[in-house]
Design a protein around this motif. Structure first.
Motif, PDB file in Angstrom:
ATOM      1  N   ILE A   6       0.859  -1.182   0.000  1.00 46.46           N
ATOM      2  CA  ILE A   6       0.000   0.000   0.000  1.00 46.46           C
ATOM      3  C   ILE A   6       0.895   1.231   0.000  1.00 46.46           C
ATOM      4  CG2 ILE A   6      -1.791   1.285   1.214  1.00 46.46           C
ATOM      5  CD1 ILE A   6      -2.703  -1.364   2.422  1.00 46.46           C
ATOM      6  N   THR A   7       0.671   2.097  -0.968  1.00 46.99           N
ATOM      7  CA  THR A   7       1.490   3.291  -1.121  1.00 46.99           C
ATOM      8  C   THR A   7       0.598   4.523  -1.087  1.00 46.99           C
ATOM      9  OG1 THR A   7       3.011   2.044  -2.537  1.00 46.99           O
ATOM     10  CG2 THR A   7       3.195   4.443  -2.575  1.00 46.99           C
ATOM     11  N   VAL A   8       1.064   5.566  -0.398  1.00 49.78           N
ATOM     12  CA  VAL A   8       0.363   6.852  -0.382  1.00 49.78           C
ATOM     13  C   VAL A   8       1.342   7.909  -0.864  1.00 49.78           C
ATOM     14  CG1 VAL A   8      -0.917   8.536   0.973  1.00 49.78           C
ATOM     15  CG2 VAL A   8      -1.056   6.100   1.569  1.00 49.78           C
ATOM     16  N   THR A   9       1.006   8.589  -1.958  1.00 51.79           N
ATOM     17  CA  THR A   9       1.853   9.651  -2.493  1.00 51.79           C
ATOM     18  C   THR A   9       1.073  10.962  -2.501  1.00 51.79           C
ATOM     19  OG1 THR A   9       1.191   9.235  -4.778  1.00 51.79           O
ATOM     20  CG2 THR A   9       3.081   8.006  -3.950  1.00 51.79           C
ATOM     21  N   ASP A  10       1.792  12.061  -2.685  1.00 54.24           N
ATOM     22  CA  ASP A  10       1.125  13.367  -2.637  1.00 54.24           C
ATOM     23  C   ASP A  10       1.060  14.052  -3.999  1.00 54.24           C
ATOM     24  OD1 ASP A  10       3.751  14.107  -2.968  1.00 54.24           O
ATOM     25  OD2 ASP A  10       3.927  15.170  -1.068  1.00 54.24           O
ATOM     26  N   SER A  11       1.377  13.308  -5.058  1.00 57.32           N
ATOM     27  CA  SER A  11       1.276  13.862  -6.412  1.00 57.32           C
ATOM     28  C   SER A  11       0.855  12.765  -7.368  1.00 57.32           C
ATOM     29  CB  SER A  11       2.604  14.461  -6.869  1.00 57.32           C
ATOM     30  OG  SER A  11       2.543  14.839  -8.240  1.00 57.32           O
ATOM     31  N   ILE A  12      -0.063  13.096  -8.266  1.00 55.75           N
ATOM     32  CA  ILE A  12      -0.501  12.118  -9.261  1.00 55.75           C
ATOM     33  C   ILE A  12       0.660  11.731 -10.169  1.00 55.75           C
ATOM     34  CG2 ILE A  12      -1.264  13.891 -10.893  1.00 55.75           C
ATOM     35  CD1 ILE A  12      -2.847  10.398 -10.256  1.00 55.75           C
ATOM     36  N   ASP A  13       1.673  12.586 -10.274  1.00 55.41           N
ATOM     37  CA  ASP A  13       2.818  12.290 -11.122  1.00 55.41           C
ATOM     38  C   ASP A  13       3.758  11.268 -10.492  1.00 55.41           C
ATOM     39  OD1 ASP A  13       2.077  14.058 -13.207  1.00 55.41           O
ATOM     40  OD2 ASP A  13       2.795  15.745 -12.013  1.00 55.41           O
ATOM     41  N   ASP A  14       3.529  10.923  -9.216  1.00 51.84           N
ATOM     42  CA  ASP A  14       4.368   9.939  -8.543  1.00 51.84           C
ATOM     43  C   ASP A  14       3.729   8.558  -8.503  1.00 51.84           C
ATOM     44  OD1 ASP A  14       6.347  11.803  -8.037  1.00 51.84           O
ATOM     45  OD2 ASP A  14       5.496  12.412  -6.112  1.00 51.84           O
ATOM     46  N   VAL A  15       2.595   8.371  -9.190  1.00 51.13           N
ATOM     47  CA  VAL A  15       1.978   7.053  -9.267  1.00 51.13           C
ATOM     48  C   VAL A  15       2.124   6.529 -10.698  1.00 51.13           C
ATOM     49  CG1 VAL A  15       0.313   7.705  -7.490  1.00 51.13           C
ATOM     50  CG2 VAL A  15      -0.355   7.854  -9.892  1.00 51.13           C
ATOM     51  N   LEU A  50      -5.175  21.221   1.689  1.00 44.25           N
ATOM     52  CA  LEU A  50      -3.854  21.283   2.303  1.00 44.25           C
ATOM     53  C   LEU A  50      -2.877  20.330   1.631  1.00 44.25           C
ATOM     54  CD1 LEU A  50      -4.984  21.369   6.053  1.00 44.25           C
ATOM     55  CD2 LEU A  50      -4.317  23.299   4.606  1.00 44.25           C
ATOM     56  N   ALA A  51      -3.386  19.173   1.197  1.00 39.45           N
ATOM     57  CA  ALA A  51      -2.534  18.182   0.542  1.00 39.45           C
ATOM     58  C   ALA A  51      -3.400  17.190  -0.206  1.00 39.45           C
ATOM     59  CB  ALA A  51      -1.668  17.443   1.568  1.00 39.45           C
ATOM     60  N   ALA A  52      -2.862  16.670  -1.290  1.00 34.82           N
ATOM     61  CA  ALA A  52      -3.508  15.569  -2.005  1.00 34.82           C
ATOM     62  C   ALA A  52      -2.846  14.273  -1.573  1.00 34.82           C
ATOM     63  CB  ALA A  52      -3.369  15.753  -3.513  1.00 34.82           C
ATOM     64  N   ARG A  53      -3.650  13.206  -1.505  1.00 33.38           N
ATOM     65  CA  ARG A  53      -3.138  11.890  -1.152  1.00 33.38           C
ATOM     66  C   ARG A  53      -3.695  10.883  -2.153  1.00 33.38           C
ATOM     67  NH1 ARG A  53       0.486  14.278   1.454  1.00 33.38           N
ATOM     68  NH2 ARG A  53       0.151  14.856   3.647  1.00 33.38           N
ATOM     69  N   TYR A  54      -2.803  10.119  -2.781  1.00 32.37           N
ATOM     70  CA  TYR A  54      -3.200   9.118  -3.762  1.00 32.37           C
ATOM     71  C   TYR A  54      -2.828   7.739  -3.212  1.00 32.37           C
ATOM     72  CZ  TYR A  54      -3.375  13.332  -6.554  1.00 32.37           C
ATOM     73  OH  TYR A  54      -3.665  14.590  -7.009  1.00 32.37           O
ATOM     74  N   VAL A  66      -7.235   1.890  -6.297  1.00 28.94           N
ATOM     75  CA  VAL A  66      -6.758   3.277  -6.225  1.00 28.94           C
ATOM     76  C   VAL A  66      -7.799   4.121  -5.515  1.00 28.94           C
ATOM     77  CG1 VAL A  66      -5.405   3.047  -8.353  1.00 28.94           C
ATOM     78  CG2 VAL A  66      -7.755   3.893  -8.482  1.00 28.94           C
ATOM     79  N   LEU A  67      -7.336   5.209  -4.914  1.00 33.65           N
ATOM     80  CA  LEU A  67      -8.255   6.171  -4.294  1.00 33.65           C
ATOM     81  C   LEU A  67      -7.583   7.529  -4.192  1.00 33.65           C
ATOM     82  CD1 LEU A  67     -10.945   6.809  -2.796  1.00 33.65           C
ATOM     83  CD2 LEU A  67      -9.704   6.344  -0.670  1.00 33.65           C
ATOM     84  N   PRO A  68      -8.165   8.570  -4.802  1.00 38.67           N
ATOM     85  CA  PRO A  68      -7.678   9.924  -4.572  1.00 38.67           C
ATOM     86  C   PRO A  68      -8.423  10.547  -3.383  1.00 38.67           C
ATOM     87  CG  PRO A  68      -9.293   9.930  -6.346  1.00 38.67           C
ATOM     88  CD  PRO A  68      -9.232   8.521  -5.815  1.00 38.67           C
ATOM     89  N   CYS A  69      -7.702  11.249  -2.538  1.00 43.84           N
ATOM     90  CA  CYS A  69      -8.347  11.935  -1.417  1.00 43.84           C
ATOM     91  C   CYS A  69      -7.566  13.206  -1.104  1.00 43.84           C
ATOM     92  CB  CYS A  69      -8.477  11.022  -0.201  1.00 43.84           C
ATOM     93  SG  CYS A  69      -7.008  10.060   0.198  1.00 43.84           S
TER      94      CYS A  69
END
Length: 348
Positions: A6-15, A50-54, A66-69
């Motif tokens: 399970i990975t959580v990133t803060d940019s769609i460009d990092d997935v 404040l932040a995006a989490r993917y 996948v889930l964007p939040c």
């Protein structure tokens, strides 16, 4: 057995956006889950966050869910959650998807229910853990359609689940599953009075020299669309959902997923809207009109007719009508679908 990552990133460009798109497509998720939409919202947010989490779940290098939040300072800007007694979302909250998406789900590449539910459960656990790491008061999903398996998984985990609002959908297919082959086939499904009114308005508009068009977005004309949208949204106290500069930048970033529908007479635009497109749906996303009636017809009815005709010509199965304005939507054959929120219990 493969290890689940399970990975959580803060940019769609990092997935891995190729695999992300494959999961969304496998689950027939709407346009709001495409990398193009997520990148547009990340770079030109219509509402501050404040932040995006993917969140992604993978096994053996294959993305399964996948889930964007989004971490929001105010998680409940429109009062939907407060209205059902979920007060903690007023503070910092990590919520998926965003309030502009009325079809929140956890797209999963799994067809066996038990396996699907385990993967969804892993996503919910990751969402809760990330919210704690971010210092949020709560975590959850908003605008989840009734009967979505996410709701049962959330209930089993002790999350609070409550209906918050209704969205509206127009089916463009028969009970047998065949899509409508013409606008007249759609009109035949409506009540006689509504059908007569629409045809009358179409004739009067033609007599008044009104034209309609569906075109790619252009920055210069998006200013007009945004102005009409905000004027109409003000009637529902939601004009702030479409800030001027972010509106233009966001729509332009959507590329082929967005089209402008317009109704003009001479040099005046009477009505205009942005529609969003995915494989199965046309989304009536945002729009407005300058006048309730002109020369004995409603520009809004003509705008709707053009949008629905566009969906039929594009062989779409659904028109998504979003929330609110129930009388207009049910008159046009749209069906209500209850939406739920599910959030972590207080103190979790």
């Amino acid at each position: 057995m493969s290890t689940r990552h399970i990975t959580v990133t803060d940019s769609i460009d990092d997935v891995d956006t190729v695999q992300w798109a494959q999961v969304a497509a496998a689950d027939t998720a709407p346009v709001h889950y495409t990398p193009a939409y997520l990148r547009a919202y990340q770079t030109s947010p219509l509402s501050p966050f404040l932040a995006a989490r993917y969140v992604t779940v993978a096994e053996a290098g294959r993305t399964l869910a996948v889930l964007p939040c989004y971490l929001q300072q105010q998680g409940d800007p429109y009062g939907f959650l407060r209205g059902v007694g979920i007060e903690e979302a007023d503070g910092p909250a990590l919520l998926g998807h965003n309030w502009y998406c009325y079809d929140t789900r956890v797209p999963v590449r799994a067809t066996v229910p038990a396996r699907r539910d385990r993967i969804i459960g892993a996503v919910l656990d990751a969402l809760r853990e990330q919210a704690a790491a971010d210092g949020a008061r709560t975590a959850g999903l908003v605008s989840v359609p009734e009967a979505d398996p996410v709701l049962d998984v959330a209930r089993d985990k002790g999350w609070r689940v409550a209906p918050i609002v209704t969205r509206f959908q127009l089916p463009l297919h028969s009970a047998a599953g065949d899509v409508f082959d013409s606008y007249d086939a759609y009109l035949a499904t409506l009540g006689a009075r509504t059908r007569r009114t629409i045809r009358q308005y179409l004739r009067r508009a033609a007599d008044a020299g009104v034209t309609t068009a569906v075109e790619a977005p252009r920055p210069d004309f998006l200013g007009t669309v945004g102005d009409l949208t905000r004027r109409t949204a003000a009637k529902y106290d939601s004009a702030g959902m479409y800030p001027e500069h972010a509106f233009t930048d966001f729509v332009m970033a959507l590329g082929d997923n967005a089209r402008v529908v317009r109704v003009d007479r001479g040099g005046q635009t009477l009505a205009a809207a942005i529609v969003l497109l995915d494989d199965e749906r046309l989304h009536m996303w945002a729009g407005g009109t300058s006048h309730a009636t002109v020369d004995g017809f409603s520009p809004n009815y003509l705008l709707w007719a053009t949008e629905i005709r566009t969906a039929i010509e594009g062989r779409k199965r659904w028109v998504e009508g979003g929330r609110s304005n129930q009388p207009m939507k049910t008159r046009h054959g749209m069906k209500p679908l209850r939406l739920y929120a599910c959030v972590t219990p207080s103190g979790a």
